[in-house]
Design a protein around this motif. Structure first.
Motif, PDB file in Angstrom:
ATOM      1  N   VAL A  11     -28.460   2.679  79.004  1.00 34.37           N
ATOM      2  CA  VAL A  11     -28.147   3.981  79.578  1.00 34.37           C
ATOM      3  C   VAL A  11     -26.965   3.799  80.514  1.00 34.37           C
ATOM      4  O   VAL A  11     -27.061   3.080  81.516  1.00 34.37           O
ATOM      5  CB  VAL A  11     -29.361   4.574  80.331  1.00 34.37           C
ATOM      6  CG1 VAL A  11     -29.003   5.892  80.980  1.00 34.37           C
ATOM      7  CG2 VAL A  11     -30.551   4.729  79.388  1.00 34.37           C
ATOM      8  N   ASN A  22     -24.462  -0.289  82.903  1.00 33.59           N
ATOM      9  CA  ASN A  22     -25.579   0.191  82.093  1.00 33.59           C
ATOM     10  C   ASN A  22     -26.909  -0.294  82.628  1.00 33.59           C
ATOM     11  O   ASN A  22     -27.009  -1.400  83.145  1.00 33.59           O
ATOM     12  CB  ASN A  22     -25.446  -0.309  80.653  1.00 33.59           C
ATOM     13  CG  ASN A  22     -24.180   0.170  80.010  1.00 33.59           C
ATOM     14  OD1 ASN A  22     -23.981   1.363  79.836  1.00 33.59           O
ATOM     15  ND2 ASN A  22     -23.296  -0.750  79.675  1.00 33.59           N
ATOM     16  N   THR A  25     -32.916   0.049  79.083  1.00 40.03           N
ATOM     17  CA  THR A  25     -34.132   0.845  79.077  1.00 40.03           C
ATOM     18  C   THR A  25     -34.866   0.612  77.772  1.00 40.03           C
ATOM     19  O   THR A  25     -34.251   0.578  76.709  1.00 40.03           O
ATOM     20  CB  THR A  25     -33.788   2.342  79.227  1.00 40.03           C
ATOM     21  OG1 THR A  25     -33.044   2.518  80.436  1.00 40.03           O
ATOM     22  CG2 THR A  25     -35.023   3.198  79.263  1.00 40.03           C
ATOM     23  N   THR A  68     -37.481   0.129  82.644  1.00 42.03           N
ATOM     24  CA  THR A  68     -36.075  -0.081  82.993  1.00 42.03           C
ATOM     25  C   THR A  68     -35.863  -1.435  83.664  1.00 42.03           C
ATOM     26  O   THR A  68     -36.773  -1.999  84.254  1.00 42.03           O
ATOM     27  CB  THR A  68     -35.568   1.003  83.958  1.00 42.03           C
ATOM     28  OG1 THR A  68     -36.267   0.887  85.189  1.00 42.03           O
ATOM     29  CG2 THR A  68     -35.748   2.381  83.388  1.00 42.03           C
TER      30      THR A  68
END
Length: 82
Positions: A11, A22, A25, A68
């Motif tokens: 992400v 980034n 995830t 995450t």
């Protein structure tokens, strides 16, 4: 746990020194059509979301799991001087 039950995505959360930043995830059992509440895992310092892998399967039976890795940890970006 069956690896087909895990979808890993990066992400994009921004840019630092002309490089993309980034957050890795993982969506556990992302194709489940069941109406379940969402549970988000955020690990502590100097760890990664994969630390919890042994409890993903039982929890995924009751929750949609989002795991995450915070910036600089696990499989997320590690920008210099961020």
């Amino acid at each position: 746990m069956d690896m087909n039950m895990i979808k890993s995505i990066n992400v994009r959360v921004g840019e630092f020194q002309n490089k993309s930043v980034n957050i890795r995830t993982q969506l556990i059992n992302p194709n489940s059509d069941e109406d379940k509440p969402v549970m988000v895992f955020v690990h502590g310092y100097a760890a990664s979301g994969s630390l919890y892998y042994q409890i993903f399967k039982p929890l995924s039976e009751k929750f949609h799991l989002i795991v995450t890795d915070i910036i600089g940890m696990g499989a997320s970006s590690r920008p210099d001087d961020y």
